[in-house]
Design a protein around this motif. Sequence first.
Motif, PDB file in Angstrom:
ATOM      1  N   LEU A  31      52.545  65.550  42.334  1.00 26.22           N
ATOM      2  CA  LEU A  31      53.549  64.950  41.683  1.00 26.22           C
ATOM      3  C   LEU A  31      54.906  64.899  42.528  1.00 26.22           C
ATOM      4  CD1 LEU A  31      53.290  67.451  38.620  1.00 26.22           C
ATOM      5  CD2 LEU A  31      52.867  64.965  38.668  1.00 26.22           C
ATOM      6  N   ILE A  32      54.912  65.797  43.384  1.00 22.61           N
ATOM      7  CA  ILE A  32      56.161  65.742  44.476  1.00 22.61           C
ATOM      8  C   ILE A  32      55.925  64.343  45.272  1.00 22.61           C
ATOM      9  CG2 ILE A  32      57.171  66.569  46.742  1.00 22.61           C
ATOM     10  CD1 ILE A  32      58.025  67.937  43.995  1.00 22.61           C
ATOM     11  N   ILE A  33      54.754  63.988  45.666  1.00 21.50           N
ATOM     12  CA  ILE A  33      54.568  62.811  46.540  1.00 21.50           C
ATOM     13  C   ILE A  33      54.660  61.763  45.641  1.00 21.50           C
ATOM     14  CG2 ILE A  33      52.731  61.415  47.765  1.00 21.50           C
ATOM     15  CD1 ILE A  33      51.412  64.202  48.583  1.00 21.50           C
ATOM     16  N   ALA A  34      54.331  61.873  44.491  1.00 24.15           N
ATOM     17  CA  ALA A  34      54.596  60.604  43.544  1.00 24.15           C
ATOM     18  C   ALA A  34      56.037  60.308  43.330  1.00 24.15           C
ATOM     19  CB  ALA A  34      53.861  60.822  42.300  1.00 24.15           C
ATOM     20  N   GLY A  35      56.727  61.635  43.213  1.00 26.23           N
ATOM     21  CA  GLY A  35      58.276  61.402  43.097  1.00 26.23           C
ATOM     22  C   GLY A  35      58.926  60.808  44.340  1.00 26.23           C
ATOM     23  N   ILE A  36      58.180  61.063  45.651  1.00 28.32           N
ATOM     24  CA  ILE A  36      59.065  60.945  46.600  1.00 28.32           C
ATOM     25  C   ILE A  36      58.761  59.013  46.800  1.00 28.32           C
ATOM     26  CG2 ILE A  36      58.739  60.790  49.295  1.00 28.32           C
ATOM     27  CD1 ILE A  36      58.307  63.946  48.796  1.00 28.32           C
ATOM     28  N   ILE A  39      61.451  57.460  44.590  1.00 34.95           N
ATOM     29  CA  ILE A  39      62.795  57.981  44.715  1.00 34.95           C
ATOM     30  C   ILE A  39      63.652  56.583  44.625  1.00 34.95           C
ATOM     31  CG2 ILE A  39      63.106  57.950  47.260  1.00 34.95           C
ATOM     32  CD1 ILE A  39      64.206  60.861  44.993  1.00 34.95           C
ATOM     33  N   THR A  40      63.198  55.427  45.166  1.00 32.14           N
ATOM     34  CA  THR A  40      63.988  54.277  44.879  1.00 32.14           C
ATOM     35  C   THR A  40      64.658  53.954  43.709  1.00 32.14           C
ATOM     36  OG1 THR A  40      61.981  52.794  44.864  1.00 32.14           O
ATOM     37  CG2 THR A  40      62.845  53.267  47.148  1.00 32.14           C
ATOM     38  N   SER A  41      63.858  54.412  42.722  1.00 24.12           N
ATOM     39  CA  SER A  41      64.301  54.238  41.480  1.00 24.12           C
ATOM     40  C   SER A  41      65.881  54.802  40.993  1.00 24.12           C
ATOM     41  CB  SER A  41      63.253  54.534  40.120  1.00 24.12           C
ATOM     42  OG  SER A  41      62.989  55.963  40.303  1.00 24.12           O
ATOM     43  N   ILE A  42      66.181  55.731  41.826  1.00 22.91           N
ATOM     44  CA  ILE A  42      67.450  56.427  41.491  1.00 22.91           C
ATOM     45  C   ILE A  42      68.398  56.262  42.543  1.00 22.91           C
ATOM     46  CG2 ILE A  42      66.582  58.173  39.956  1.00 22.91           C
ATOM     47  CD1 ILE A  42      67.030  60.001  42.303  1.00 22.91           C
ATOM     48  N   SER A  43      67.971  55.364  43.806  1.00 22.31           N
ATOM     49  CA  SER A  43      68.692  55.012  44.996  1.00 22.31           C
ATOM     50  C   SER A  43      70.068  54.593  44.527  1.00 22.31           C
ATOM     51  CB  SER A  43      68.021  54.066  45.888  1.00 22.31           C
ATOM     52  OG  SER A  43      67.961  52.869  45.203  1.00 22.31           O
ATOM     53  N   SER A  44      70.259  53.928  43.743  1.00 17.90           N
ATOM     54  CA  SER A  44      71.659  53.561  42.998  1.00 17.90           C
ATOM     55  C   SER A  44      72.574  54.689  42.801  1.00 17.90           C
ATOM     56  CB  SER A  44      71.684  52.543  42.064  1.00 17.90           C
ATOM     57  OG  SER A  44      71.299  53.181  40.862  1.00 17.90           O
ATOM     58  N   SER A  53      74.831  64.285  44.435  1.00 13.58           N
ATOM     59  CA  SER A  53      73.328  63.331  44.781  1.00 13.58           C
ATOM     60  C   SER A  53      72.299  64.103  45.079  1.00 13.58           C
ATOM     61  CB  SER A  53      73.967  62.453  45.984  1.00 13.58           C
ATOM     62  OG  SER A  53      74.576  61.460  45.526  1.00 13.58           O
ATOM     63  N   LEU A  54      72.617  65.394  45.752  1.00 10.54           N
ATOM     64  CA  LEU A  54      71.521  66.418  46.230  1.00 10.54           C
ATOM     65  C   LEU A  54      71.023  66.808  45.020  1.00 10.54           C
ATOM     66  CD1 LEU A  54      72.892  68.028  49.302  1.00 10.54           C
ATOM     67  CD2 LEU A  54      71.142  66.179  49.062  1.00 10.54           C
ATOM     68  N   GLN A  55      71.607  67.095  43.879  1.00  6.43           N
ATOM     69  CA  GLN A  55      71.177  67.579  42.615  1.00  6.43           C
ATOM     70  C   GLN A  55      70.442  66.663  41.786  1.00  6.43           C
ATOM     71  OE1 GLN A  55      75.273  68.613  41.201  1.00  6.43           O
ATOM     72  NE2 GLN A  55      74.795  70.873  41.196  1.00  6.43           N
ATOM     73  N   ASN A  56      70.814  65.276  41.950  1.00  8.87           N
ATOM     74  CA  ASN A  56      69.964  64.396  41.435  1.00  8.87           C
ATOM     75  C   ASN A  56      68.541  64.334  41.997  1.00  8.87           C
ATOM     76  OD1 ASN A  56      72.229  63.898  39.625  1.00  8.87           O
ATOM     77  ND2 ASN A  56      72.791  61.873  40.772  1.00  8.87           N
ATOM     78  N   ILE A  57      68.735  64.438  43.051  1.00  9.53           N
ATOM     79  CA  ILE A  57      67.300  64.159  43.998  1.00  9.53           C
ATOM     80  C   ILE A  57      66.345  65.356  43.560  1.00  9.53           C
ATOM     81  CG2 ILE A  57      66.036  64.177  46.067  1.00  9.53           C
ATOM     82  CD1 ILE A  57      68.493  62.993  47.390  1.00  9.53           C
ATOM     83  N   HIS A  58      67.012  66.530  43.444  1.00 12.88           N
ATOM     84  CA  HIS A  58      66.293  67.679  43.226  1.00 12.88           C
ATOM     85  C   HIS A  58      65.650  67.706  41.715  1.00 12.88           C
ATOM     86  CE1 HIS A  58      65.618  71.873  41.942  1.00 12.88           C
ATOM     87  NE2 HIS A  58      65.086  72.139  43.088  1.00 12.88           N
ATOM     88  N   HIS A  59      66.721  67.098  40.821  1.00 13.75           N
ATOM     89  CA  HIS A  59      66.207  66.972  39.382  1.00 13.75           C
ATOM     90  C   HIS A  59      64.972  66.089  39.354  1.00 13.75           C
ATOM     91  CE1 HIS A  59      66.680  66.929  35.045  1.00 13.75           C
ATOM     92  NE2 HIS A  59      66.592  65.715  35.285  1.00 13.75           N
ATOM     93  N   PHE A  60      65.270  64.719  39.799  1.00 16.81           N
ATOM     94  CA  PHE A  60      64.068  63.789  39.908  1.00 16.81           C
ATOM     95  C   PHE A  60      62.978  64.318  40.343  1.00 16.81           C
ATOM     96  CE2 PHE A  60      61.954  60.161  41.649  1.00 16.81           C
ATOM     97  CZ  PHE A  60      62.034  59.107  40.717  1.00 16.81           C
ATOM     98  N   LEU A  61      62.839  64.978  41.522  1.00 16.16           N
ATOM     99  CA  LEU A  61      61.569  65.478  42.118  1.00 16.16           C
ATOM    100  C   LEU A  61      61.067  66.450  41.382  1.00 16.16           C
ATOM    101  CD1 LEU A  61      62.371  65.413  45.779  1.00 16.16           C
ATOM    102  CD2 LEU A  61      61.155  63.671  44.620  1.00 16.16           C
ATOM    103  N   PHE A  62      61.748  67.323  40.942  1.00 15.99           N
ATOM    104  CA  PHE A  62      61.208  68.705  40.334  1.00 15.99           C
ATOM    105  C   PHE A  62      61.297  69.083  38.638  1.00 15.99           C
ATOM    106  CE2 PHE A  62      62.259  69.880  44.456  1.00 15.99           C
ATOM    107  CZ  PHE A  62      61.128  69.946  45.290  1.00 15.99           C
TER     108      PHE A  62
END
Length: 63
Positions: A31-36, A39-44, A53-62
């Motif tokens: 799941l983490i690999i798929a999220g990584i 990740i471009t889907s939230i690059s904006s 932004s770090l919180q957004n990345i964490h939320h997206f991945l986990f």
Amino acid sequence: MDQYVYSNTNVLVNKLNIKDEKELIDVEAQLIIAGILDITSISSEINFQEYRSLQNIHHFLFS
């Protein structure tokens, strides 16, 4: 009895209801690999000058 682990295991209660530790580790890694990879889907929304932004990345991945 610890309410945060499944009975007779050391596995934390999880959303996937996986009680086998090795299987849970494998599925979480996938799941983490798929999220990584996606990740471009939230690059904006990512600006590394902002803590949010770090919180957004964490939320997206986990989440």
